[in-house]
Design an enzyme around this catalytic site. Structure first.
Site, PDB file in Angstrom:
ATOM      1  N   ASP A  88     -10.295  15.218  -1.580  1.00 29.17           N
ATOM      2  CA  ASP A  88      -8.822  15.246  -1.636  1.00 29.17           C
ATOM      3  C   ASP A  88      -8.387  14.271  -0.540  1.00 29.17           C
ATOM      4  OD1 ASP A  88      -6.478  16.904  -2.947  1.00 29.17           O
ATOM      5  OD2 ASP A  88      -5.929  16.755  -0.848  1.00 29.17           O
ATOM      6  N   LYS A 105      -9.336  25.781  -2.785  1.00 27.17           N
ATOM      7  CA  LYS A 105      -9.012  24.575  -2.011  1.00 27.17           C
ATOM      8  C   LYS A 105      -9.441  24.809  -0.581  1.00 27.17           C
ATOM      9  CE  LYS A 105      -7.011  20.547  -2.636  1.00 27.17           C
ATOM     10  NZ  LYS A 105      -6.869  19.757  -3.866  1.00 27.17           N
TER      11      LYS A 105
HETATM   12  P1  NDP Z   1      -6.521   9.437  -0.086  1.00 30.44           P
HETATM   13  O1  NDP Z   1      -6.853  10.024   1.227  1.00 30.44           O
HETATM   14  O2  NDP Z   1      -7.485   8.550  -0.754  1.00 30.44           O
HETATM   15  O3  NDP Z   1      -5.125   8.680  -0.013  1.00 30.44           O
HETATM   16  C1  NDP Z   1      -3.974   9.319   0.389  1.00 30.44           C
HETATM   17  C2  NDP Z   1      -2.834   8.326   0.384  1.00 30.44           C
HETATM   18  O4  NDP Z   1      -1.605   9.038   0.551  1.00 30.44           O
HETATM   19  C3  NDP Z   1      -2.910   7.336   1.526  1.00 30.44           C
HETATM   20  O5  NDP Z   1      -2.332   6.129   1.152  1.00 30.44           O
HETATM   21  C4  NDP Z   1      -2.097   8.038   2.601  1.00 30.44           C
HETATM   22  O6  NDP Z   1      -1.558   7.167   3.591  1.00 30.44           O
HETATM   23  C5  NDP Z   1      -0.999   8.652   1.793  1.00 30.44           C
HETATM   24  N1  NDP Z   1      -0.508   9.846   2.506  1.00 30.44           N
HETATM   25  C6  NDP Z   1      -1.228  10.936   2.860  1.00 30.44           C
HETATM   26  N2  NDP Z   1      -0.482  11.809   3.546  1.00 30.44           N
HETATM   27  C7  NDP Z   1       0.732  11.260   3.633  1.00 30.44           C
HETATM   28  C8  NDP Z   1       1.944  11.657   4.216  1.00 30.44           C
HETATM   29  N3  NDP Z   1       2.042  12.839   4.872  1.00 30.44           N
HETATM   30  N4  NDP Z   1       3.013  10.829   4.083  1.00 30.44           N
HETATM   31  C9  NDP Z   1       2.906   9.636   3.406  1.00 30.44           C
HETATM   32  N5  NDP Z   1       1.770   9.204   2.844  1.00 30.44           N
HETATM   33  C10 NDP Z   1       0.704   9.991   2.952  1.00 30.44           C
HETATM   34  O7  NDP Z   1      -6.180  10.703  -1.023  1.00 30.44           O
HETATM   35  P2  NDP Z   1      -6.110  10.783  -2.616  1.00 30.44           P
HETATM   36  O8  NDP Z   1      -5.679   9.498  -3.185  1.00 30.44           O
HETATM   37  O9  NDP Z   1      -7.353  11.413  -3.077  1.00 30.44           O
HETATM   38  O10 NDP Z   1      -4.963  11.883  -2.795  1.00 30.44           O
HETATM   39  C11 NDP Z   1      -3.591  11.546  -2.990  1.00 30.44           C
HETATM   40  C12 NDP Z   1      -2.867  12.715  -3.636  1.00 30.44           C
HETATM   41  O11 NDP Z   1      -3.471  13.018  -4.900  1.00 30.44           O
HETATM   42  C13 NDP Z   1      -2.918  14.018  -2.849  1.00 30.44           C
HETATM   43  O12 NDP Z   1      -1.709  14.715  -3.033  1.00 30.44           O
HETATM   44  C14 NDP Z   1      -4.051  14.789  -3.514  1.00 30.44           C
HETATM   45  O13 NDP Z   1      -3.925  16.184  -3.327  1.00 30.44           O
HETATM   46  C15 NDP Z   1      -3.827  14.396  -4.965  1.00 30.44           C
HETATM   47  N6  NDP Z   1      -4.981  14.537  -5.855  1.00 30.44           N
HETATM   48  C16 NDP Z   1      -6.171  13.941  -5.588  1.00 30.44           C
HETATM   49  C17 NDP Z   1      -7.227  14.063  -6.475  1.00 30.44           C
HETATM   50  C18 NDP Z   1      -8.515  13.366  -6.264  1.00 30.44           C
HETATM   51  O14 NDP Z   1      -9.372  13.457  -7.150  1.00 30.44           O
HETATM   52  N7  NDP Z   1      -8.729  12.657  -5.167  1.00 30.44           N
HETATM   53  C19 NDP Z   1      -7.095  14.887  -7.688  1.00 30.44           C
HETATM   54  C20 NDP Z   1      -5.769  15.409  -7.918  1.00 30.44           C
HETATM   55  C21 NDP Z   1      -4.768  15.239  -7.016  1.00 30.44           C
HETATM   56  P3  NDP Z   1      -2.185   7.148   5.073  1.00 30.44           P
HETATM   57  O15 NDP Z   1      -3.434   6.371   4.957  1.00 30.44           O
HETATM   58  O16 NDP Z   1      -1.154   6.520   5.906  1.00 30.44           O
HETATM   59  O17 NDP Z   1      -2.413   8.595   5.449  1.00 30.44           O
HETATM   60  O1  2IT Z   2      -6.246  18.342  -6.401  1.00 23.64           O
HETATM   61  C1  2IT Z   2      -7.273  18.172  -7.070  1.00 23.64           C
HETATM   62  O2  2IT Z   2      -7.336  18.483  -8.260  1.00 23.64           O
HETATM   63  C2  2IT Z   2      -8.423  17.546  -6.403  1.00 23.64           C
HETATM   64  N1  2IT Z   2      -8.324  17.176  -5.246  1.00 23.64           N
HETATM   65  C3  2IT Z   2      -9.722  17.385  -7.148  1.00 23.64           C
HETATM   66  C4  2IT Z   2     -10.519  18.660  -7.114  1.00 23.64           C
HETATM   67  C5  2IT Z   2     -11.904  18.600  -7.679  1.00 23.64           C
HETATM   68  O3  2IT Z   2     -12.571  19.643  -7.591  1.00 23.64           O
HETATM   69  O4  2IT Z   2     -12.332  17.575  -8.207  1.00 23.64           O
END
Ligand code: NDP
Ligand code: 2IT
Length: 448
Positions: free
Chosen positions: A169, A129
């Site tokens: 992420d 990561k």
């Molecule tokens: P994005 O940046 O697209 O969206 C993040 C969302 O979460 C936004 O709505 C953001 O709001 C909110 N958020 C972030 N930080 C905070 C906080 N401290 N408090 C409240 N809300 C918060 O990210 P993703 O959708 O990609 O990721 C969301 C989650 O999913 C994370 O935990 C990530 O690690 C996990 N994840 C993502 C994967 C992927 O493929 N993208 C895969 C597996 C897990 P704001 O705009 O206000 O910051």
């Molecule tokens: O938390 C996760 O699994 C991710 N942000 C996706 C990682 C990836 O390599 O696609």
């Protein structure tokens, strides 16, 4: 659950001493060690091989300066990270988080989780990561590009398609991956699958954008079906409004549920008619606006300040898709009070240990992040395969493989939980099943 096994208690003690000041990392390790108690008792050979002592220490941690020039000509300095956590079963693989809260403890917790998650996917990927305390919010495209180029100028020395393959992420989406890929290619003069989540015109995979949210719903659907339930006619609350939340909303709706709420770090929206996803996509993916703008075009919808209140909305299924520790004990108790039947985690470690205890003690079906959100990285693995073969599969092919992988992940969690005497505890099942594959590989490769 307390750790009663003396060996594991000793490991945890060392972890706490060595990583003081990194509560998220300690939290993630504690949860896994708790689940491994029955495994340690059955597998003294793995203890003998020092597998667990080695697993709680990342293989390599890289920290670097990221200088860039803002639109006013002023020099800005951020800190960049890449934790190459474990390479026992494949190249390091995991996302890059760009958020002001990022420090080494966050990256280490995410890297640790990634090792088990990637193992569960059945694909050959180790765990890693990275990220930075850079905040993309409110920055111009030019500023984001200059940051990404500077970040990659250093990161490119440490990654490669057979060594370490980052992805998106929080804060890292298609735009950021594009700028980083361009800079890697320019410096190394190589067009390779060094990043995943790429655009479709330059090596990206169809369905990667949708994969985490879709995969979350496929996993949840399996968990519900195994317990005589389904998404049909259920009310769903989803936190966040980013990549994972948006595509979870889309799939849950396709599977017959009504999603009534979404949020961001400022507040949440409630739309009793069901979320209008086309509007959310326009606001978030195109205009990069805040979720509160939704109510300006939806008179029936409400906006409330503060993101925590979203868990007070009555729902059958809760899908936290924002960030770590967003559901605490109090919020979990509200979910119980409102008769919620299932919580499945799109975000990484969104439930505090106390919240998880509330789910398990009250019979809420609980799909832990490592298993439930593994569809994103699994599809990244499929993108790597397509890049190696220099071909691309159709949306249906990739989505079909994703669906099969999520079914197999649920089965592994379910079976491991049963085998180790914790039927229905998918958290223990995910930790054990994810661990065993990595542990066998580490043992076979000797003390490295
Ligand atoms: P994005 O940046 O697209 O969206 C993040 C969302 O979460 C936004 O709505 C953001 O709001 C909110 N958020 C972030 N930080 C905070 C906080 N401290 N408090 C409240 N809300 C918060 O990210 P993703 O959708 O990609 O990721 C969301 C989650 O999913 C994370 O935990 C990530 O690690 C996990 N994840 C993502 C994967 C992927 O493929 N993208 C895969 C597996 C897990 P704001 O705009 O206000 O910051
Ligand atoms: O938390 C996760 O699994 C991710 N942000 C996706 C990682 C990836 O390599 O696609």
């Amino acid at each position: 659950m307390a750790i009663t096994n003396a060996y594991l208690a000793g490991v945890l003690e060392t972890v706490k001493k060595r990583n003081a000041g990194e509560p998220e990392f300690i939290q993630a390790v504690t949860e896994v060690l708790e689940s491994l108690q029955p495994v340690v008792e059955r597998r003294p050979d793995l203890v003998e091989a020092g597998v667990i002592d080695r697993l709680v220490e990342p293989e390599r941690q890289i920290i670097f300066r990221v200088p860039w020039v803002d639109d006013n000509g002023k020099v800005q300095v951020n800190r960049g990270f890449r934790v190459q956590y474990n390479s026992a079963i494949g190249p390091y693989k995991g996302g890059l988080r760009l958020h002001p809260s990022v420090y080494i403890g966050i990256i280490k917790f995410l890297g640790f989780e990634q090792v088990f998650k990637n193992s569960l996917t059945t694909l050959p990927m180790g765990g890693g990561k990275g990220g930075s305390d850079f905040d993309p919010k409110g920055k111009s495209d030019g500023e984001v590009m200059r940051f990404c180029q500077s970040f990659m100028t250093e990161l490119c020395k440490h990654i490669g398609p057979d060594c370490d393959v980052p992805a998106g992420d929080i804060g890292t989406g298609a735009r950021e991956i594009g700028y980083m890929f361009g800079q890697y290619k320019r410096i190394r003069n190589e067009f390779t699958g060094v990043l995943t989540g790429k655009g479709l015109t330059y090596g990206g995979s169809l369905a990667r954008t949708e994969a985490t949210g879709y995969g979350l719903c496929y996993f949840t659907d399996e968990m519900l079906k195994a317990n005589g339930e389904s998404f049909k006619n259920k009310t769903v609350v989803i936190s966040g409004s980013g990549n994972v939340a948006i595509y979870a909303t889309q799939k849950a709706t396709e599977l017959g549920a009504k999603v009534v709420a979404l949020s961001d770090s400022n507040g949440y929206i409630f739309d009793k008619n069901g979320i209008d996803l086309a509007c959310v996509k326009q606001l978030k993916e195109v205009e990069r606006k805040r979720i509160k703008e939704y109510v300006t075009t939806h008179a029936d919808a409400e906006y409330h300040e503060g993101c925590k209140g979203i868990w007070s909305i009555p729902c059958d299924i809760a899908l936290p898709c924002a960030t770590q520790n967003e559901i605490d004990k109090e919020s979990a108790e509200l979910l119980v009070k409102n008769n919620c039947i299932a919580v499945a985690e799109g975000a990484n470690m969104p439930s505090t240990p106390e919240a998880i205890e509330v789910y398990l003690n009250n019979g809420i079906l609980y799909g832990p992040a490592k298993a439930a959100n593994a569809g994103g990285v699994a599809t990244s693995g499929l993108e790597m395969s397509q890049n190696s073969e220099r071909l691309s599969w159709t949306f249906e092919e990739v989505d079909g493989k994703l669906h099969d992988i999520m079914k197999s992940i649920f089965k592994s969690c379910d079976e491991a939980a049963k085998e180790y005497g914790m039927e229905g505890n998918y958290m223990a099942g995910a930790n054990i099943a994810g661990f065993l594959k990595v542990a066998e590989a580490m043992k076979a490769q000797g003390c490295v």
